[in-house]
Design a protein around this motif. Structure first.
Motif, PDB file in Angstrom:
ATOM      1  N   GLN A  56      -4.524  -5.055 104.377  1.00 27.46           N
ATOM      2  CA  GLN A  56      -4.310  -4.037 103.188  1.00 27.46           C
ATOM      3  C   GLN A  56      -5.358  -2.820 103.589  1.00 27.46           C
ATOM      4  O   GLN A  56      -6.537  -3.003 103.875  1.00 27.46           O
ATOM      5  N   LYS A  97      -4.734   1.895  98.304  1.00 28.61           N
ATOM      6  CA  LYS A  97      -4.582   0.701  99.043  1.00 28.61           C
ATOM      7  C   LYS A  97      -3.090   0.535  99.481  1.00 28.61           C
ATOM      8  O   LYS A  97      -2.464   0.654  98.551  1.00 28.61           O
ATOM      9  N   GLU A  99      -0.582  -1.695 101.762  1.00 26.10           N
ATOM     10  CA  GLU A  99      -0.152  -3.094 102.733  1.00 26.10           C
ATOM     11  C   GLU A  99       0.468  -2.604 104.106  1.00 26.10           C
ATOM     12  O   GLU A  99       1.472  -1.960 104.151  1.00 26.10           O
ATOM     13  N   ASP A 101       2.421  -4.022 107.526  1.00 29.22           N
ATOM     14  CA  ASP A 101       2.426  -5.362 108.004  1.00 29.22           C
ATOM     15  C   ASP A 101       2.219  -5.241 109.747  1.00 29.22           C
ATOM     16  O   ASP A 101       2.708  -4.015 110.138  1.00 29.22           O
TER      17      ASP A 101
END
Ligand SMILES: [Ca+2]
Length: 283
Positions: A56, A97, A99, A101
Protein backbone atom coordinates in the motif's frame (compact mmCIF):
# COMPACT_ATOMS: atom_id res chain seq x y z
CA UNK A 1 -28.67 28.91 -18.28
CA UNK A 2 -26.70 31.81 -19.71
CA UNK A 3 -23.42 33.13 -18.46
CA UNK A 4 -22.36 36.72 -18.86
CA UNK A 5 -19.11 37.39 -20.76
CA UNK A 6 -17.73 38.84 -17.58
CA UNK A 7 -18.36 35.67 -15.58
CA UNK A 8 -17.03 33.51 -18.40
CA UNK A 9 -13.85 35.56 -18.42
CA UNK A 10 -13.53 35.20 -14.69
CA UNK A 11 -14.06 31.43 -14.94
CA UNK A 12 -11.43 31.16 -17.67
CA UNK A 13 -8.96 33.11 -15.55
CA UNK A 14 -9.69 30.82 -12.61
CA UNK A 15 -9.03 27.74 -14.78
CA UNK A 16 -5.71 29.20 -15.91
CA UNK A 17 -4.79 29.96 -12.29
CA UNK A 18 -5.76 26.43 -11.16
CA UNK A 19 -3.75 24.85 -13.98
CA UNK A 20 -0.74 26.97 -13.05
CA UNK A 21 -0.95 25.99 -9.40
CA UNK A 22 -1.95 22.34 -9.73
CA UNK A 23 -0.31 21.31 -13.01
CA UNK A 24 1.24 17.80 -12.86
CA UNK A 25 4.99 17.83 -12.52
CA UNK A 26 5.06 20.77 -10.15
CA UNK A 27 5.32 18.58 -7.07
CA UNK A 28 8.86 19.78 -6.40
CA UNK A 29 7.83 23.41 -6.08
CA UNK A 30 9.32 25.22 -3.12
CA UNK A 31 7.44 24.91 0.14
CA UNK A 32 5.75 21.58 -0.67
CA UNK A 33 6.18 18.79 1.82
CA UNK A 34 5.25 15.52 0.16
CA UNK A 35 5.65 12.26 2.06
CA UNK A 36 6.03 8.70 0.81
CA UNK A 37 5.51 5.51 2.78
CA UNK A 38 4.57 1.83 2.54
CA UNK A 39 2.52 -0.46 4.78
CA UNK A 40 5.25 -3.13 4.60
CA UNK A 41 9.02 -2.97 4.94
CA UNK A 42 9.53 -5.63 2.28
CA UNK A 43 7.34 -7.06 -0.48
CA UNK A 44 7.44 -10.85 -0.91
CA UNK A 45 6.75 -12.03 -4.46
CA UNK A 46 5.94 -15.47 -5.84
CA UNK A 47 6.82 -15.47 -9.56
CA UNK A 48 3.61 -17.09 -10.83
CA UNK A 49 0.35 -15.79 -12.34
CA UNK A 50 -2.49 -15.00 -9.95
CA UNK A 51 -0.25 -14.50 -6.93
CA UNK A 52 -1.77 -11.77 -4.74
CA UNK A 53 1.06 -9.56 -3.51
CA UNK A 54 2.15 -5.95 -3.34
CA UNK A 55 2.05 -3.00 -1.00
CA UNK A 56 0.00 0.00 0.00
CA UNK A 57 1.58 3.25 -1.15
CA UNK A 58 1.02 6.09 1.32
CA UNK A 59 1.32 9.41 -0.50
CA UNK A 60 0.91 12.41 1.76
CA UNK A 61 1.02 16.16 1.93
CA UNK A 62 2.55 17.42 5.19
CA UNK A 63 2.52 21.02 4.01
CA UNK A 64 0.01 23.75 4.78
CA UNK A 65 -1.29 24.21 1.24
CA UNK A 66 -3.11 21.88 -1.10
CA UNK A 67 -1.04 20.48 -3.94
CA UNK A 68 -1.56 18.43 -7.06
CA UNK A 69 1.28 15.94 -7.13
CA UNK A 70 2.58 12.87 -8.96
CA UNK A 71 4.24 9.78 -7.49
CA UNK A 72 6.20 7.63 -9.94
CA UNK A 73 6.62 3.92 -9.18
CA UNK A 74 9.51 2.16 -10.91
CA UNK A 75 10.00 -1.61 -10.75
CA UNK A 76 13.18 -3.28 -12.04
CA UNK A 77 12.56 -5.64 -14.99
CA UNK A 78 11.18 -8.25 -15.14
CA UNK A 79 9.05 -7.17 -12.17
CA UNK A 80 5.93 -5.16 -12.99
CA UNK A 81 3.61 -2.98 -10.93
CA UNK A 82 -0.11 -2.41 -11.43
CA UNK A 83 0.40 1.36 -11.49
CA UNK A 84 3.51 3.30 -12.46
CA UNK A 85 1.96 6.72 -11.75
CA UNK A 86 -0.30 7.97 -8.99
CA UNK A 87 -1.54 11.49 -9.72
CA UNK A 88 -3.64 13.20 -7.09
CA UNK A 89 -4.88 16.36 -5.49
CA UNK A 90 -3.64 16.31 -1.90
CA UNK A 91 -5.24 18.63 0.67
CA UNK A 92 -2.95 19.74 3.52
CA UNK A 93 -2.42 16.99 6.09
CA UNK A 94 -3.94 14.35 3.82
CA UNK A 95 -2.38 10.97 3.02
CA UNK A 96 -3.65 9.04 0.01
CA UNK A 97 -3.48 5.24 0.26
CA UNK A 98 -3.23 3.24 -2.96
CA UNK A 99 -2.82 -0.53 -3.34
CA UNK A 100 -0.03 -1.40 -5.75
CA UNK A 101 0.16 -5.00 -7.05
CA UNK A 102 3.58 -6.44 -7.84
CA UNK A 103 4.05 -9.31 -10.31
CA UNK A 104 6.96 -11.31 -11.66
CA UNK A 105 7.13 -13.91 -14.45
CA UNK A 106 8.09 -17.49 -13.60
CA UNK A 107 11.55 -17.03 -15.14
CA UNK A 108 12.47 -14.26 -12.66
CA UNK A 109 15.71 -15.17 -10.84
CA UNK A 110 14.96 -15.50 -7.11
CA UNK A 111 16.59 -12.81 -5.01
CA UNK A 112 16.40 -9.23 -3.85
CA UNK A 113 15.15 -6.29 -5.89
CA UNK A 114 14.20 -2.69 -5.14
CA UNK A 115 11.13 -0.75 -6.19
CA UNK A 116 11.74 3.01 -6.33
CA UNK A 117 9.02 5.57 -5.72
CA UNK A 118 9.64 9.27 -6.14
CA UNK A 119 7.49 12.36 -5.81
CA UNK A 120 8.96 15.83 -5.96
CA UNK A 121 12.17 15.69 -3.95
CA UNK A 122 11.00 12.64 -1.98
CA UNK A 123 12.27 9.13 -2.68
CA UNK A 124 11.21 5.77 -1.25
CA UNK A 125 13.25 2.58 -1.82
CA UNK A 126 11.16 -0.50 -1.12
CA UNK A 127 12.92 -3.88 -0.86
CA UNK A 128 11.36 -6.77 -2.77
CA UNK A 129 12.24 -10.43 -2.33
CA UNK A 130 11.33 -12.81 -5.16
CA UNK A 131 10.88 -16.38 -3.98
CA UNK A 132 11.63 -19.46 -6.06
CA UNK A 133 8.63 -20.44 -8.18
CA UNK A 134 6.44 -22.91 -6.24
CA UNK A 135 6.76 -26.55 -7.26
CA UNK A 136 3.61 -28.09 -8.73
CA UNK A 137 3.55 -31.75 -7.68
CA UNK A 138 -0.22 -32.16 -7.88
CA UNK A 139 -0.45 -33.49 -11.44
CA UNK A 140 -2.98 -30.73 -12.07
CA UNK A 141 -1.67 -29.22 -15.31
CA UNK A 142 -3.33 -25.81 -14.92
CA UNK A 143 -1.89 -25.00 -11.49
CA UNK A 144 0.20 -21.78 -11.65
CA UNK A 145 -0.65 -21.25 -15.33
CA UNK A 146 -2.02 -18.05 -16.87
CA UNK A 147 -5.81 -17.83 -16.69
CA UNK A 148 -8.20 -15.52 -18.54
CA UNK A 149 -11.95 -15.24 -19.10
CA UNK A 150 -14.50 -13.68 -21.43
CA UNK A 151 -15.38 -11.40 -18.50
CA UNK A 152 -14.85 -11.31 -14.75
CA UNK A 153 -17.22 -10.12 -12.05
CA UNK A 154 -14.60 -8.16 -10.12
CA UNK A 155 -13.34 -7.84 -7.49
CA UNK A 156 -15.05 -10.80 -5.81
CA UNK A 157 -15.19 -13.41 -8.58
CA UNK A 158 -11.85 -13.33 -10.47
CA UNK A 159 -10.80 -15.97 -13.02
CA UNK A 160 -7.77 -16.61 -10.79
CA UNK A 161 -10.16 -18.00 -8.16
CA UNK A 162 -10.88 -20.96 -10.45
CA UNK A 163 -7.24 -22.09 -10.43
CA UNK A 164 -6.29 -21.38 -6.81
CA UNK A 165 -6.08 -25.03 -5.75
CA UNK A 166 -9.34 -24.91 -3.74
CA UNK A 167 -12.16 -27.00 -5.25
CA UNK A 168 -14.70 -26.03 -2.63
CA UNK A 169 -17.11 -23.12 -2.67
CA UNK A 170 -16.03 -22.06 0.83
CA UNK A 171 -14.56 -18.82 -0.52
CA UNK A 172 -17.28 -18.17 -3.10
CA UNK A 173 -17.74 -14.42 -3.44
CA UNK A 174 -14.41 -13.83 -1.68
CA UNK A 175 -12.03 -14.52 -4.56
CA UNK A 176 -12.29 -18.32 -4.51
CA UNK A 177 -14.09 -18.83 -7.82
CA UNK A 178 -14.95 -17.31 -11.17
CA UNK A 179 -18.28 -15.69 -12.05
CA UNK A 180 -18.68 -13.88 -15.38
CA UNK A 181 -19.91 -10.28 -15.64
CA UNK A 182 -22.48 -10.62 -18.44
CA UNK A 183 -25.67 -11.67 -16.67
CA UNK A 184 -28.12 -13.56 -18.87
CA UNK A 185 -25.69 -13.85 -21.76
CA UNK A 186 -24.12 -17.16 -22.81
CA UNK A 187 -21.68 -18.42 -23.88
CA UNK A 188 -18.86 -17.31 -21.59
CA UNK A 189 -15.43 -18.87 -21.46
CA UNK A 190 -12.65 -19.57 -18.99
CA UNK A 191 -9.19 -20.25 -20.42
CA UNK A 192 -5.85 -21.52 -19.19
CA UNK A 193 -2.74 -20.92 -21.31
CA UNK A 194 0.18 -23.31 -20.78
CA UNK A 195 3.82 -22.23 -20.52
CA UNK A 196 4.68 -24.93 -23.06
CA UNK A 197 2.77 -27.49 -25.17
CA UNK A 198 1.11 -29.88 -22.71
CA UNK A 199 -0.61 -33.24 -23.20
CA UNK A 200 -4.12 -33.15 -21.74
CA UNK A 201 -6.50 -36.12 -21.45
CA UNK A 202 -8.97 -35.02 -18.78
CA UNK A 203 -10.57 -31.81 -17.57
CA UNK A 204 -12.42 -31.61 -14.24
CA UNK A 205 -14.80 -28.76 -13.58
CA UNK A 206 -16.07 -27.93 -10.09
CA UNK A 207 -19.04 -25.60 -10.32
CA UNK A 208 -20.55 -23.55 -7.49
CA UNK A 209 -21.89 -25.90 -4.82
CA UNK A 210 -22.61 -24.82 -1.25
CA UNK A 211 -25.40 -25.26 1.29
CA UNK A 212 -26.82 -21.89 0.24
CA UNK A 213 -26.11 -22.29 -3.48
CA UNK A 214 -26.28 -26.01 -4.41
CA UNK A 215 -24.97 -27.02 -7.83
CA UNK A 216 -28.38 -28.31 -8.94
CA UNK A 217 -29.83 -24.85 -8.39
CA UNK A 218 -26.99 -22.47 -9.24
CA UNK A 219 -24.18 -24.42 -10.91
CA UNK A 220 -23.30 -24.80 -14.56
CA UNK A 221 -25.44 -27.31 -16.45
CA UNK A 222 -23.79 -27.29 -19.88
CA UNK A 223 -20.35 -26.54 -21.32
CA UNK A 224 -17.88 -27.58 -23.98
CA UNK A 225 -14.25 -28.43 -23.30
CA UNK A 226 -11.88 -27.18 -25.99
CA UNK A 227 -8.14 -27.55 -26.60
CA UNK A 228 -6.00 -25.18 -28.63
CA UNK A 229 -4.02 -27.49 -30.91
CA UNK A 230 -2.03 -26.33 -33.94
CA UNK A 231 -3.48 -22.86 -33.53
CA UNK A 232 -7.19 -23.73 -33.62
CA UNK A 233 -9.75 -24.68 -31.00
CA UNK A 234 -10.98 -28.29 -31.01
CA UNK A 235 -13.97 -29.43 -28.99
CA UNK A 236 -12.85 -32.55 -27.11
CA UNK A 237 -15.77 -33.03 -24.72
CA UNK A 238 -19.29 -31.81 -24.08
CA UNK A 239 -21.14 -31.81 -20.77
CA UNK A 240 -24.93 -31.49 -20.75
CA UNK A 241 -27.64 -31.63 -18.06
CA UNK A 242 -25.09 -31.50 -15.25
CA UNK A 243 -26.48 -31.06 -11.73
CA UNK A 244 -23.43 -32.22 -9.78
CA UNK A 245 -20.67 -30.23 -8.07
CA UNK A 246 -18.00 -31.97 -10.13
CA UNK A 247 -17.94 -33.20 -13.70
CA UNK A 248 -14.93 -34.97 -15.19
CA UNK A 249 -14.43 -35.03 -18.95
CA UNK A 250 -11.99 -37.65 -20.26
CA UNK A 251 -10.91 -37.80 -23.90
CA UNK A 252 -8.10 -39.02 -26.12
CA UNK A 253 -5.00 -37.18 -24.86
CA UNK A 254 -3.82 -34.37 -27.11
CA UNK A 255 -1.00 -31.86 -26.93
CA UNK A 256 -2.31 -28.33 -26.54
CA UNK A 257 -1.02 -24.84 -25.88
CA UNK A 258 -4.22 -23.80 -24.06
CA UNK A 259 -7.55 -25.16 -22.88
CA UNK A 260 -10.88 -23.53 -22.23
CA UNK A 261 -14.37 -24.33 -21.12
CA UNK A 262 -17.09 -22.61 -23.13
CA UNK A 263 -20.06 -22.30 -20.80
CA UNK A 264 -23.54 -22.64 -22.27
CA UNK A 265 -26.15 -22.79 -19.50
CA UNK A 266 -26.76 -22.61 -15.75
CA UNK A 267 -29.17 -24.59 -13.59
CA UNK A 268 -30.46 -21.22 -12.42
CA UNK A 269 -31.54 -20.29 -15.92
CA UNK A 270 -30.14 -17.41 -17.95
CA UNK A 271 -27.90 -15.83 -15.31
CA UNK A 272 -24.21 -16.48 -14.68
CA UNK A 273 -21.36 -18.93 -15.29
CA UNK A 274 -19.94 -20.07 -11.96
CA UNK A 275 -16.75 -22.14 -11.61
CA UNK A 276 -15.21 -22.91 -8.21
CA UNK A 277 -12.22 -24.71 -9.74
CA UNK A 278 -10.89 -25.99 -13.04
CA UNK A 279 -8.31 -28.78 -13.22
CA UNK A 280 -6.67 -30.73 -16.02
CA UNK A 281 -4.69 -33.96 -16.07
CA UNK A 282 -2.72 -36.02 -18.56
CA UNK A 283 -5.24 -38.87 -18.28
CA1 LIG B 1 -11.14 -22.14 -6.37
Amino acid sequence: MTTSPGLRGLAAAAVVLLCAVFAPGRAAAAGQQLTLGSDVGQVLVDPVPCAVQGFQLQFGNAGSAAVYADAFIDAPAPLTVSRSLVSSYLPPGYTLKVEIDVSAPRTTPPGDYTISVHAGDQQLSLPVHVNAAPINDTGNLVRYMQVSASSENLPNYPACGAVDGDRTSAKWGAGGGWNDATKGSFPDWLQVTFDEPTTVGRVDLYTLDSAKYPAAGYGLSAWDVELLTDGSWQTVAQVRDNTAAEAASAFTPQTATALRVVTLASNEGPTYSRVAELEAYAS
